[in-house]
Design an enzyme around this catalytic site. Structure first.
Site, PDB file in Angstrom:
ATOM      1  N   GLN A  57       0.800  -1.228   0.000  1.00 28.27           N
ATOM      2  CA  GLN A  57       0.000   0.000   0.000  1.00 28.27           C
ATOM      3  C   GLN A  57       0.833   1.278   0.000  1.00 28.27           C
ATOM      4  O   GLN A  57       0.348   2.317  -0.411  1.00 28.27           O
ATOM      5  CB  GLN A  57      -0.962  -0.017   1.192  1.00 28.27           C
ATOM      6  CG  GLN A  57      -2.014  -1.110   1.061  1.00 28.27           C
ATOM      7  CD  GLN A  57      -2.971  -1.148   2.233  1.00 28.27           C
ATOM      8  OE1 GLN A  57      -2.691  -1.782   3.238  1.00 28.27           O
ATOM      9  NE2 GLN A  57      -4.094  -0.461   2.123  1.00 28.27           N
ATOM     10  N   ARG A 115       3.829  -0.094  13.090  1.00 30.58           N
ATOM     11  CA  ARG A 115       3.496  -1.390  12.498  1.00 30.58           C
ATOM     12  C   ARG A 115       3.625  -1.281  10.980  1.00 30.58           C
ATOM     13  O   ARG A 115       2.949  -0.471  10.359  1.00 30.58           O
ATOM     14  CB  ARG A 115       2.072  -1.803  12.863  1.00 30.58           C
ATOM     15  CG  ARG A 115       1.673  -3.082  12.166  1.00 30.58           C
ATOM     16  CD  ARG A 115       0.205  -3.459  12.348  1.00 30.58           C
ATOM     17  NE  ARG A 115      -0.072  -4.657  11.580  1.00 30.58           N
ATOM     18  CZ  ARG A 115      -1.161  -4.862  10.844  1.00 30.58           C
ATOM     19  NH1 ARG A 115      -2.116  -3.959  10.791  1.00 30.58           N
ATOM     20  NH2 ARG A 115      -1.311  -5.961  10.155  1.00 30.58           N
ATOM     21  N   ASN A 204      -2.086 -10.927   8.228  1.00 29.09           N
ATOM     22  CA  ASN A 204      -3.056  -9.854   8.446  1.00 29.09           C
ATOM     23  C   ASN A 204      -4.438 -10.261   7.943  1.00 29.09           C
ATOM     24  O   ASN A 204      -4.595 -10.620   6.776  1.00 29.09           O
ATOM     25  CB  ASN A 204      -2.612  -8.594   7.681  1.00 29.09           C
ATOM     26  CG  ASN A 204      -3.597  -7.453   7.873  1.00 29.09           C
ATOM     27  OD1 ASN A 204      -3.735  -6.917   8.970  1.00 29.09           O
ATOM     28  ND2 ASN A 204      -4.315  -7.093   6.808  1.00 29.09           N
ATOM     29  N   GLU A 205      -5.406 -10.203   8.815  1.00 32.72           N
ATOM     30  CA  GLU A 205      -6.819 -10.356   8.468  1.00 32.72           C
ATOM     31  C   GLU A 205      -7.124 -11.538   7.553  1.00 32.72           C
ATOM     32  O   GLU A 205      -7.555 -11.348   6.406  1.00 32.72           O
ATOM     33  CB  GLU A 205      -7.332  -9.069   7.805  1.00 32.72           C
ATOM     34  CG  GLU A 205      -7.312  -7.868   8.704  1.00 32.72           C
ATOM     35  CD  GLU A 205      -8.018  -6.664   8.079  1.00 32.72           C
ATOM     36  OE1 GLU A 205      -8.435  -6.746   6.912  1.00 32.72           O
ATOM     37  OE2 GLU A 205      -8.141  -5.654   8.775  1.00 32.72           O
ATOM     38  N   ASN A 345      -7.963  -5.544  14.207  1.00 32.14           N
ATOM     39  CA  ASN A 345      -8.202  -4.446  13.270  1.00 32.14           C
ATOM     40  C   ASN A 345      -9.688  -4.121  13.328  1.00 32.14           C
ATOM     41  O   ASN A 345     -10.522  -4.913  12.870  1.00 32.14           O
ATOM     42  CB  ASN A 345      -7.829  -4.851  11.839  1.00 32.14           C
ATOM     43  CG  ASN A 345      -6.340  -5.153  11.695  1.00 32.14           C
ATOM     44  OD1 ASN A 345      -5.561  -4.940  12.626  1.00 32.14           O
ATOM     45  ND2 ASN A 345      -5.945  -5.630  10.536  1.00 32.14           N
ATOM     46  N   TYR A 347     -12.756  -1.273  12.685  1.00 31.31           N
ATOM     47  CA  TYR A 347     -13.117  -0.016  12.030  1.00 31.31           C
ATOM     48  C   TYR A 347     -14.530   0.445  12.352  1.00 31.31           C
ATOM     49  O   TYR A 347     -14.788   1.637  12.414  1.00 31.31           O
ATOM     50  CB  TYR A 347     -12.979  -0.161  10.502  1.00 31.31           C
ATOM     51  CG  TYR A 347     -11.540  -0.186  10.049  1.00 31.31           C
ATOM     52  CD1 TYR A 347     -10.890   0.998   9.694  1.00 31.31           C
ATOM     53  CD2 TYR A 347     -10.810  -1.358   9.998  1.00 31.31           C
ATOM     54  CE1 TYR A 347      -9.558   0.998   9.283  1.00 31.31           C
ATOM     55  CE2 TYR A 347      -9.489  -1.370   9.597  1.00 31.31           C
ATOM     56  CZ  TYR A 347      -8.868  -0.194   9.240  1.00 31.31           C
ATOM     57  OH  TYR A 347      -7.551  -0.183   8.853  1.00 31.31           O
ATOM     58  N   GLU A 415      -5.092  -2.010  13.844  1.00 31.10           N
ATOM     59  CA  GLU A 415      -5.632  -1.039  12.872  1.00 31.10           C
ATOM     60  C   GLU A 415      -6.917  -0.447  13.413  1.00 31.10           C
ATOM     61  O   GLU A 415      -7.733  -1.148  14.008  1.00 31.10           O
ATOM     62  CB  GLU A 415      -5.950  -1.689  11.514  1.00 31.10           C
ATOM     63  CG  GLU A 415      -4.750  -2.071  10.700  1.00 31.10           C
ATOM     64  CD  GLU A 415      -5.124  -2.682   9.349  1.00 31.10           C
ATOM     65  OE1 GLU A 415      -6.169  -2.316   8.774  1.00 31.10           O
ATOM     66  OE2 GLU A 415      -4.360  -3.541   8.882  1.00 31.10           O
ATOM     67  N   TRP A 458      -4.625   3.528  11.687  1.00 34.18           N
ATOM     68  CA  TRP A 458      -4.490   3.248  10.254  1.00 34.18           C
ATOM     69  C   TRP A 458      -4.985   4.471   9.516  1.00 34.18           C
ATOM     70  O   TRP A 458      -6.147   4.798   9.604  1.00 34.18           O
ATOM     71  CB  TRP A 458      -5.308   2.020   9.846  1.00 34.18           C
ATOM     72  CG  TRP A 458      -5.051   1.660   8.413  1.00 34.18           C
ATOM     73  CD1 TRP A 458      -5.707   2.147   7.315  1.00 34.18           C
ATOM     74  CD2 TRP A 458      -4.047   0.780   7.908  1.00 34.18           C
ATOM     75  NE1 TRP A 458      -5.167   1.620   6.173  1.00 34.18           N
ATOM     76  CE2 TRP A 458      -4.151   0.775   6.506  1.00 34.18           C
ATOM     77  CE3 TRP A 458      -3.062  -0.008   8.520  1.00 34.18           C
ATOM     78  CZ2 TRP A 458      -3.313   0.008   5.688  1.00 34.18           C
ATOM     79  CZ3 TRP A 458      -2.239  -0.758   7.704  1.00 34.18           C
ATOM     80  CH2 TRP A 458      -2.370  -0.747   6.309  1.00 34.18           C
ATOM     81  N   GLU A 465      -5.561   1.984  -1.506  1.00 34.72           N
ATOM     82  CA  GLU A 465      -6.618   1.245  -0.807  1.00 34.72           C
ATOM     83  C   GLU A 465      -7.034   0.034  -1.665  1.00 34.72           C
ATOM     84  O   GLU A 465      -8.166  -0.085  -2.105  1.00 34.72           O
ATOM     85  CB  GLU A 465      -7.783   2.188  -0.485  1.00 34.72           C
ATOM     86  CG  GLU A 465      -8.855   1.626   0.419  1.00 34.72           C
ATOM     87  CD  GLU A 465      -8.367   0.834   1.634  1.00 34.72           C
ATOM     88  OE1 GLU A 465      -7.335   1.200   2.208  1.00 34.72           O
ATOM     89  OE2 GLU A 465      -9.017  -0.158   1.980  1.00 34.72           O
ATOM     90  N   TRP A 466      -6.086  -0.825  -1.935  1.00 35.54           N
ATOM     91  CA  TRP A 466      -6.307  -2.078  -2.659  1.00 35.54           C
ATOM     92  C   TRP A 466      -7.147  -1.849  -3.918  1.00 35.54           C
ATOM     93  O   TRP A 466      -6.855  -0.951  -4.678  1.00 35.54           O
ATOM     94  CB  TRP A 466      -6.917  -3.134  -1.720  1.00 35.54           C
ATOM     95  CG  TRP A 466      -6.053  -3.360  -0.506  1.00 35.54           C
ATOM     96  CD1 TRP A 466      -6.320  -2.967   0.768  1.00 35.54           C
ATOM     97  CD2 TRP A 466      -4.751  -3.980  -0.446  1.00 35.54           C
ATOM     98  NE1 TRP A 466      -5.290  -3.312   1.621  1.00 35.54           N
ATOM     99  CE2 TRP A 466      -4.321  -3.941   0.906  1.00 35.54           C
ATOM    100  CE3 TRP A 466      -3.908  -4.582  -1.393  1.00 35.54           C
ATOM    101  CZ2 TRP A 466      -3.091  -4.469   1.318  1.00 35.54           C
ATOM    102  CZ3 TRP A 466      -2.686  -5.109  -0.974  1.00 35.54           C
ATOM    103  CH2 TRP A 466      -2.298  -5.043   0.357  1.00 35.54           C
TER     104      TRP A 466
HETATM  105  C1  BGC Z   1      -6.576  -3.773   5.784  1.00 33.02           C
HETATM  106  C2  BGC Z   1      -5.846  -2.555   5.258  1.00 33.02           C
HETATM  107  C3  BGC Z   1      -6.842  -1.599   4.627  1.00 33.02           C
HETATM  108  C4  BGC Z   1      -7.815  -1.166   5.694  1.00 33.02           C
HETATM  109  C5  BGC Z   1      -8.830  -0.121   5.242  1.00 33.02           C
HETATM  110  C6  BGC Z   1      -7.871  -3.450   6.480  1.00 33.02           C
HETATM  111  O1  BGC Z   1      -8.809  -4.416   6.160  1.00 33.02           O
HETATM  112  O2  BGC Z   1      -5.724  -4.511   6.612  1.00 33.02           O
HETATM  113  O3  BGC Z   1      -4.857  -2.982   4.381  1.00 33.02           O
HETATM  114  O4  BGC Z   1      -6.228  -0.500   4.033  1.00 33.02           O
HETATM  115  O5  BGC Z   1      -8.527  -2.283   6.151  1.00 33.02           O
HETATM  116  O6  BGC Z   1      -9.739  -0.628   4.347  1.00 33.02           O
END
Ligand code: BGC
Length: 524
Positions: A57, A115, A204-205, A345, A347, A415, A458, A465-466
């Protein structure tokens, strides 16, 4: 004043039924807290306040100095429309060349830890141990040395989704032998960097990674195998994680004395009503999300309700056996106990209800297995990402749940973030509010016994963003100017707010710095 801590885990599992009234109460309570005397609680000195990124990223340098191709390099070159805005990670934030500035930024923030992830193919260009790339080793050594020179602890992820292309072509995470190769890679990384790095995150995830690759087919290698690939991939990632853990345990732990864990994505589910069905729905949500990975590691096997639901759906669909392959006793023992800490992680939160209408799915699918529906409260502050809304009590509840369900493991929030649109300037007030509110939730959870030992926002800087590309979602504490070849980094208000929190150890909701006027940062 109502205090958030009155909502113990039990209450966290229950929904604020008759939604509006209790929701308003809860929201009010949070707002009251947010604007009140929040300085009562303080982060202890050893609490790791930092920020996070991942290699693909931000690094760029996709083929620099002998780096090999990952699945992302390969697919985004071959099929650029995988990414909505046709961007890719070839240059990204150019951290391969600008890592010194990244460390300077961390210093500006006063961050105690960083990280980041290592790109597998920068170390092993074809993914195997046939050739170890000295330039890749040198890059991460320079970064780690710089961090340590500034007392910034490196928390290193071995695998943040950038699988070597050769393994992806050979079945990727649907092939158990990918885990063997991962173990070999992990051994080299532990060996080379382990005298300096003491916190390792294996993968990760697994949940999001596997679902985006194999359930929905929106991440390379774009293989849709609904209701099958997701579980197989998750299973193989758990075995791969355990492999790396055991390699560390047997070969390195004694001399290096570090810790090994993994990072899991975890939303907080709230029951949409107080009906028994919806309360069960919450428990199912937790089983299908964190439970799928944490239970084998902390309790020795998959959650029973996950096993039963997938088996029942498989039977209905005429499969001769469950689409979730059980672990053998040997595998159970191998995975059990393989985490010195868990990375979370987190959000957002969501309301969850039993949705039997998805039950009729004739073809296998993850959603059909769960029989769940979700929605969010439109009054929760909205980020640029539809699903990412601010509801900080969710993090408090999640931490309490982990404490009560898994014997209070050591947790790092690896995150947590809130993307803004590019139109929003350096005054990213909503992100700054989100940061404070979630840190406040961490403090509250700690006061109530959570063993949370660190928090990583994060993201440090805006990155790719992928499949959503570079342009739409701005997660960074620091803005990166993608129109400028030098990828200039500039502190947003959220960065100044975070700096103050790290400096004081407390959260002041009234602090309102001016990102255009701060002379201590390199903005001016
Ligand atoms: C991922 C990150 C991504 C973030 C925000 C997470 O699922 O580990 O790579 O940028 O979410 O979407």
């Amino acid at each position: 004043m109502m205090n958030l801590t009155i909502f113990g885990t039990g209450a966290c599992l229950l929904q604020r039924s008759k939604m509006l009234v209790p929701l308003v109460l809860l929201t009010l309570c949070v707002i009251t807290q947010a604007n009140g005397n929040a300085s009562v609680k303080k982060f202890p000195e050893n609490f790791l306040l930092g920020a996070a990124t991942s290699a693909y990223q931000i690094e760029g340098g996709w083929n620099a100095d002998g780096k090999g191709e990952s699945v992302w390099d390969y697919y985004l070159h071959k099929q650029p429309d995988i990414v909505k805005d046709f961007t890719n990670g070839d240059i990204a934030a150019d951290s391969y060349h600008l890592y010194e500035r990244d460390v300077e930024i961390l210093k500006e923030l006063g961050a105690k830890a960083y990280r980041f992830s290592i790109s597998w193919t920068r170390i092993l260009p074809d993914g195997t141990t046939n050739f170890i790339n000295p330039h890749g080793i040198a890059y991460y050594s320079r970064l780690i040395d710089l961090l340590l020179a500034d007392n910034i602890l490196p928390l290193v992820t071995l695998y943040h989704w950038d699988l070597p292309i050769a393994f992806s072509n050979n079945g990727g995470w649907l092939n158990e032998t990918t885990g063997d190769r991962f173990g070999e890679y992990a051994r080299i990384v532990f060996n080379v960097f382990g005298d300096k790095v003491k916190h390792w995150i294996t993968v990760n995830e697994p949940s999001i990674h596997c679902s985006f690759m194999y359930e929905y087919g929106i991440h390379p290698p774009l293989k849709k195998s609904p209701g099958v690939g997701f579980y197989e991939c998750g299973r193989n990632l758990l075995l791969a994680h355990a492999k790396a853990y055991h390699i560390y345990d047997v070969e390195f732990r004694k001399n290096q004395g570090g810790k090994v864990g993994l990072s899991l994505d975890a939303e907080w589910p709230i029951a949409a009503s107080d009906s028994l069905d919806d309360l069960e729905a919450v428990k199912d949500y937790l089983a299908f999300s964190v439970g799928q990975y944490m239970d084998p590691i902390f309790k020795g096997d998959y959650p029973e309700r996950l096993v039963n639901r997938i088996a029942a759906a498989s039977r209905r669909q005429g499969c001769t056996s469950s689409r979730l392959q059980p672990f053998t006793d040997k595998q159970k023992a191998y995975i059990n106990g393989t985490a010195d800490f868990v990375g979370i992680n987190h959000y957002f939160s969501l309301y969850v209800y039993r949705n039997e209408s998805v039950r009729g799915y004739e073809t296998p699918s993850f959603l059909g297995d769960t029989e769940l529906g979700t929605f969010q409260d439109p009054s929760w502050p909205q980020s640029a990402f539809t699903r990412m809304r601010e509801y900080a009590p969710g993090l408090y509840c999640l931490l309490m749940y982990l404490k009560d369900t898994y014997h209070n493991p050591a947790v790092y929030i690896t995150e947590n973030g809130f993307p803004m649109t590019p139109a929003e300037d350096l005054n990213d007030d909503k992100k700054a509010h989100y940061l404070r509110a979630y840190l406040k939730a961490v403090l509250d959870a700690k006061a109530d016994g959570s063993n949370c030992q660190g928090y990583f926002f994060w993201s440090l800087v805006d990155g790719l963003e992928w499949a959503s590309g570079l342009q739409k979602y701005k997660f960074g504490l620091y803005q990166v100017d993608y129109n400028d070849p030098s990828r200039k980094r500039t502190a947003r208000k959220s960065a100044l707010v975070y700096k103050e929190i790290i400096h004081s150890g407390t959260i002041d909701f009234s602090y309102n710095p001016d990102p255009y006027g701060d002379k201590c940062f390199k903005n001016t």
